[in-house]
Write an enzyme that holds these catalytic residues in place. Structure first.
Site, PDB file in Angstrom:
ATOM      1  N   LYS A 205     -21.304   6.309 -10.791  1.00 38.97           N
ATOM      2  CA  LYS A 205     -20.141   7.083 -10.337  1.00 38.97           C
ATOM      3  C   LYS A 205     -19.932   6.926  -8.835  1.00 38.97           C
ATOM      4  O   LYS A 205     -18.808   6.704  -8.364  1.00 38.97           O
ATOM      5  CB  LYS A 205     -20.317   8.555 -10.712  1.00 38.97           C
ATOM      6  CG  LYS A 205     -19.108   9.415 -10.337  1.00 38.97           C
ATOM      7  CD  LYS A 205     -19.357  10.895 -10.603  1.00 38.97           C
ATOM      8  CE  LYS A 205     -19.468  11.221 -12.064  1.00 38.97           C
ATOM      9  NZ  LYS A 205     -19.541  12.684 -12.315  1.00 38.97           N
ATOM     10  N   GLU A 211     -31.413   2.485  -7.860  1.00 40.02           N
ATOM     11  CA  GLU A 211     -31.898   1.489  -8.823  1.00 40.02           C
ATOM     12  C   GLU A 211     -30.764   0.607  -9.328  1.00 40.02           C
ATOM     13  O   GLU A 211     -30.900  -0.617  -9.437  1.00 40.02           O
ATOM     14  CB  GLU A 211     -32.575   2.189 -10.012  1.00 40.02           C
ATOM     15  CG  GLU A 211     -33.757   3.068  -9.643  1.00 40.02           C
ATOM     16  CD  GLU A 211     -33.378   4.526  -9.450  1.00 40.02           C
ATOM     17  OE1 GLU A 211     -34.246   5.387  -9.659  1.00 40.02           O
ATOM     18  OE2 GLU A 211     -32.213   4.799  -9.084  1.00 40.02           O
ATOM     19  N   GLY A 265     -23.783  13.099 -16.379  1.00 43.01           N
ATOM     20  CA  GLY A 265     -24.283  11.768 -16.731  1.00 43.01           C
ATOM     21  C   GLY A 265     -24.799  11.650 -18.146  1.00 43.01           C
ATOM     22  O   GLY A 265     -24.494  10.695 -18.861  1.00 43.01           O
ATOM     23  N   ARG A 266     -25.575  12.637 -18.589  1.00 38.76           N
ATOM     24  CA  ARG A 266     -26.169  12.542 -19.923  1.00 38.76           C
ATOM     25  C   ARG A 266     -25.170  12.896 -21.026  1.00 38.76           C
ATOM     26  O   ARG A 266     -25.494  12.826 -22.204  1.00 38.76           O
ATOM     27  CB  ARG A 266     -27.408  13.426 -20.008  1.00 38.76           C
ATOM     28  CG  ARG A 266     -27.183  14.879 -19.620  1.00 38.76           C
ATOM     29  CD  ARG A 266     -28.512  15.573 -19.382  1.00 38.76           C
ATOM     30  NE  ARG A 266     -28.366  16.927 -18.885  1.00 38.76           N
ATOM     31  CZ  ARG A 266     -28.170  17.252 -17.607  1.00 38.76           C
ATOM     32  NH1 ARG A 266     -28.043  16.296 -16.706  1.00 38.76           N
ATOM     33  NH2 ARG A 266     -28.087  18.514 -17.233  1.00 38.76           N
ATOM     34  N   GLU A 351     -33.670  17.086 -19.555  1.00 36.71           N
ATOM     35  CA  GLU A 351     -33.002  17.195 -18.260  1.00 36.71           C
ATOM     36  C   GLU A 351     -32.064  18.398 -18.238  1.00 36.71           C
ATOM     37  O   GLU A 351     -31.866  19.017 -17.188  1.00 36.71           O
ATOM     38  CB  GLU A 351     -32.226  15.908 -17.953  1.00 36.71           C
ATOM     39  CG  GLU A 351     -31.760  15.820 -16.503  1.00 36.71           C
ATOM     40  CD  GLU A 351     -31.277  14.434 -16.128  1.00 36.71           C
ATOM     41  OE1 GLU A 351     -32.076  13.641 -15.597  1.00 36.71           O
ATOM     42  OE2 GLU A 351     -30.086  14.132 -16.381  1.00 36.71           O
ATOM     43  N   HIS A 382     -47.504   5.208 -39.203  1.00 34.65           N
ATOM     44  CA  HIS A 382     -48.724   4.443 -38.949  1.00 34.65           C
ATOM     45  C   HIS A 382     -49.150   4.548 -37.494  1.00 34.65           C
ATOM     46  O   HIS A 382     -49.933   3.732 -37.008  1.00 34.65           O
ATOM     47  CB  HIS A 382     -48.500   2.986 -39.345  1.00 34.65           C
ATOM     48  CG  HIS A 382     -48.230   2.811 -40.803  1.00 34.65           C
ATOM     49  ND1 HIS A 382     -49.228   2.560 -41.724  1.00 34.65           N
ATOM     50  CD2 HIS A 382     -47.080   2.895 -41.513  1.00 34.65           C
ATOM     51  CE1 HIS A 382     -48.696   2.482 -42.934  1.00 34.65           C
ATOM     52  NE2 HIS A 382     -47.397   2.675 -42.838  1.00 34.65           N
ATOM     53  N   LYS A 510     -36.392  11.349  -5.675  1.00 34.51           N
ATOM     54  CA  LYS A 510     -35.491  10.370  -5.044  1.00 34.51           C
ATOM     55  C   LYS A 510     -35.590  10.449  -3.521  1.00 34.51           C
ATOM     56  O   LYS A 510     -35.635   9.433  -2.824  1.00 34.51           O
ATOM     57  CB  LYS A 510     -34.047  10.635  -5.474  1.00 34.51           C
ATOM     58  CG  LYS A 510     -33.725  10.261  -6.913  1.00 34.51           C
ATOM     59  CD  LYS A 510     -32.244  10.525  -7.173  1.00 34.51           C
ATOM     60  CE  LYS A 510     -31.847  10.171  -8.588  1.00 34.51           C
ATOM     61  NZ  LYS A 510     -30.399  10.421  -8.831  1.00 34.51           N
TER      62      LYS A 510
END
Length: 546
Positions: A205, A211, A265-266, A351, A382, A510
């Site tokens: 945004k 990153e 964001g999520r 979050e 398993h 951050k």
């Protein structure tokens, strides 16, 4: 916490002592209609919650908690565009992104639906042009690979949805997702790709996410090394609102797709962040995905609390997290293409509701945000199901399974469903010492061997689970499932009195990373840092021969 909410929790805890002696297998034996009493449908989506540690009066007490917390009022405020994200002063309107009705959605008196439709139309035109070859690379060749560069919600959502809906993809057009700043992620993705046929989508945004921008600049350098600077405008598009930074990067204005501060964001896969999904499955299928989310929104808005899927899931989660003290929740899709679903829900849930302070700034009165984890079945059987069945902690589970597969390969899907149903039944029933002894004796074991093995063959059972059954994993179904869990998270956050829509907890790391970068690069001294950090920096220098 209000007095009414505190009283509702007090009633639930008193009821919990009555429930502790109840056995699920006995409850099913006593009530042959238990499935009918504790299941609810939204058309072809079924929630079976009969394998939970509840009685009819449990549900009534949980519903009383929802009313005490005014879940309905909070829900209406969200849909009405009120600034319920109080710490950031924002509305919460990811639901507007999938609004398929003609109803306006107002933010400060402005109907945002015109803006939403405008972006969707621009996305659709671009996506279809990429898919049919009308938009190609600098050399005129069709794109065969689309690389989405983002992190968090700008990666988890589109990556999960694109994988889940891969049967609806276009042959000859592959999707890739790069998120980790670890150079291995980008390097491994670019291996074997042809720069002339590769399209990059940079999702940030602000166009400043550390990153994402590190990966974007490295991808740009890779492209420029092969095709030159002029190729950037042909091979990059951006999902961002920072027009100046995007233009400086070299991306053309008609390849910038924006969204709004009322989209977290999520919760953003429904927005321009979903562009890689739209390119993968096409604008029409993306519309079906939005339609599924909208249908769940309408159900959440209108269904009575007692028959409301997100409300029921949310209340059961509170029942186990706060009253029973179960601190984890497993999501177990018996659908290989939902392999990233649990990871997606980790961010959505943890979050959103991983908070220790209420909206009023006071410490929370109840535990919040369970640990959410899981993997697809049957692989998980398993790996970690041993812990689910016989571990010392009880972990409530959600099972998800489709009635119809995308591929018809012999008995594969019948085996898949049989395993899913068997696991939920085994968790519920368990195996008593008497049943285990009978099995061991029937196998002809000597008495002393029976006694030695008996404790290891007992399954405690009485372990709760939900099962979500749907016809097929199609775009509409996936839209419904994502929106279902979004609203479940909202219900729980409302009960706990927290803000489910900020994420200040990610800021400190951050900030410190920015401070430490010059130290890691040897450009500054580690004065004033703690002894552990200083020691690790010195060890790094030694390992690197500095």
């Amino acid at each position: 916490m209000t007095a009414a909410v505190a009283k509702a929790f007090e009633d639930l805890r008193a009821h919990h002592w009555e429930m502790k002696g109840q056995r699920l297998r006995d409850l099913f034996a006593e009530d042959p209609q238990r499935f009918r009493h504790f299941s609810v449908n939204l058309d072809d989506l079924l929630l079976d919650y009969s394998k939970n540690l509840i009685l009819p009066e449990t549900l009534e007490k949980l519903l009383a908690l929802a009313r005490a917390a005014d879940v309905e009022g909070g829900r209406d405020a969200m849909f009405d565009g009120e600034r319920i994200n109080a710490t950031e002063g924002r509305a919460v309107l990811h639901t507007a992104l999938r609004n398929r009705s003609e109803r306006p959605v107002l933010v400060d008196g402005h109907d945002v639906m015109g803006d939403v439709r405008e972006v969707l139309e621009a996305m659709g035109a671009f996506a279809e042009a990429v898919r049919d070859g009308a938009i190609g690379g600098a050399t005129g060749e069709r794109f065969t690979d689309v690389v989405n560069i983002g992190i968090g919600g700008s990666d988890l959502g589109p990556a999960m949805v694109t994988r889940a809906l891969s049967p609806y993809g276009r042959e000859g057009l592959r999707s890739h997702f790069v998120s980790n700043v670890d150079g291995a992620h980008l390097s491994d993705t670019l291996k074997g790709l042809d720069p002339r046929r590769t399209l990059f989508l940079v999702a940030s945004k602000t166009f400043t996410t550390q990153e994402t921008m590190a990966n974007a600049h490295s991808a740009r350098a890779w492209l420029v090394a092969a095709l030159g600077d002029e190729a950037v405008q042909h091979h990059f598009a951006a999902i961002s609102t920072n027009l100046e930074a995007v233009a400086h990067f070299g991306i053309a204005e008609d390849r910038i797709f924006g969204f709004w501060d009322w989209v977290g964001g999520r919760y953003s896969v429904w927005s321009a962040i979903g562009l890689p999904v739209m390119i993968a499955i096409g604008a029409e299928r993306f519309g079906e995905f939005l339609q599924g989310g909208f249908e769940m929104d309408e159900h959440f808005r209108s269904a009575p609390l007692s028959a409301n899927l997100p409300v029921i899931l949310g209340l059961l989660g509170v029942w186990y997290r706060d009253v029973w003290g179960f601190s984890a929740h497993a999501v177990l899709p018996y659908d290989q293409r939902l392999e990233r679903f649990a990871a997606y829900l980790q961010q959505l849930d943890m979050e959103s509701n991983g908070k220790g302070v209420t909206l009023t700034g006071h410490p929370v009165a109840e535990a919040t945000g369970p640990l959410v984890w899981g993997e697809p079945g049957t692989n998980g059987q398993h790996a970690f199901y041993q812990l689910l069945h016989q571990g010392s902690d009880v972990i409530p589970c959600d099972f998800l399974v489709a009635a119809e597969p995308q591929e018809h390969l012999g008995d594969h899907h019948a085996l898949l469903i049989a395993n899913c149903l068997a696991q939920s039944e085994a968790l519920m029933r368990g195996k008593t010492a008497q049943e285990a002894r009978a099995e061991l004796e029937a196998a002809g074991l000597a008495p002393e061997k029976v006694e030695a093995l008996l404790p290891h063959k007992v399954f405690p059972g009485n372990r709760p689970s939900n099962t979500l059954l749907y016809r097929r994993l199609c775009p509409r179904t996936l839209g419904r499932l994502i929106a279902l869990y979004e609203h479940k998270v909202f219900v729980q956050g409302r009960i706990w009195g927290i803000n489910s829509f900020d994420q200040w907890g990610v800021e400190l790391g951050k900030q410190l990373a920015g401070e430490l970068l010059p130290l890691v690069k040897g450009e500054a001294a580690a004065d004033g840092r703690d002894a552990s950090t200083v020691g690790l920096l010195q060890a790094l220098d030694k390992l690197r021969g500095v």
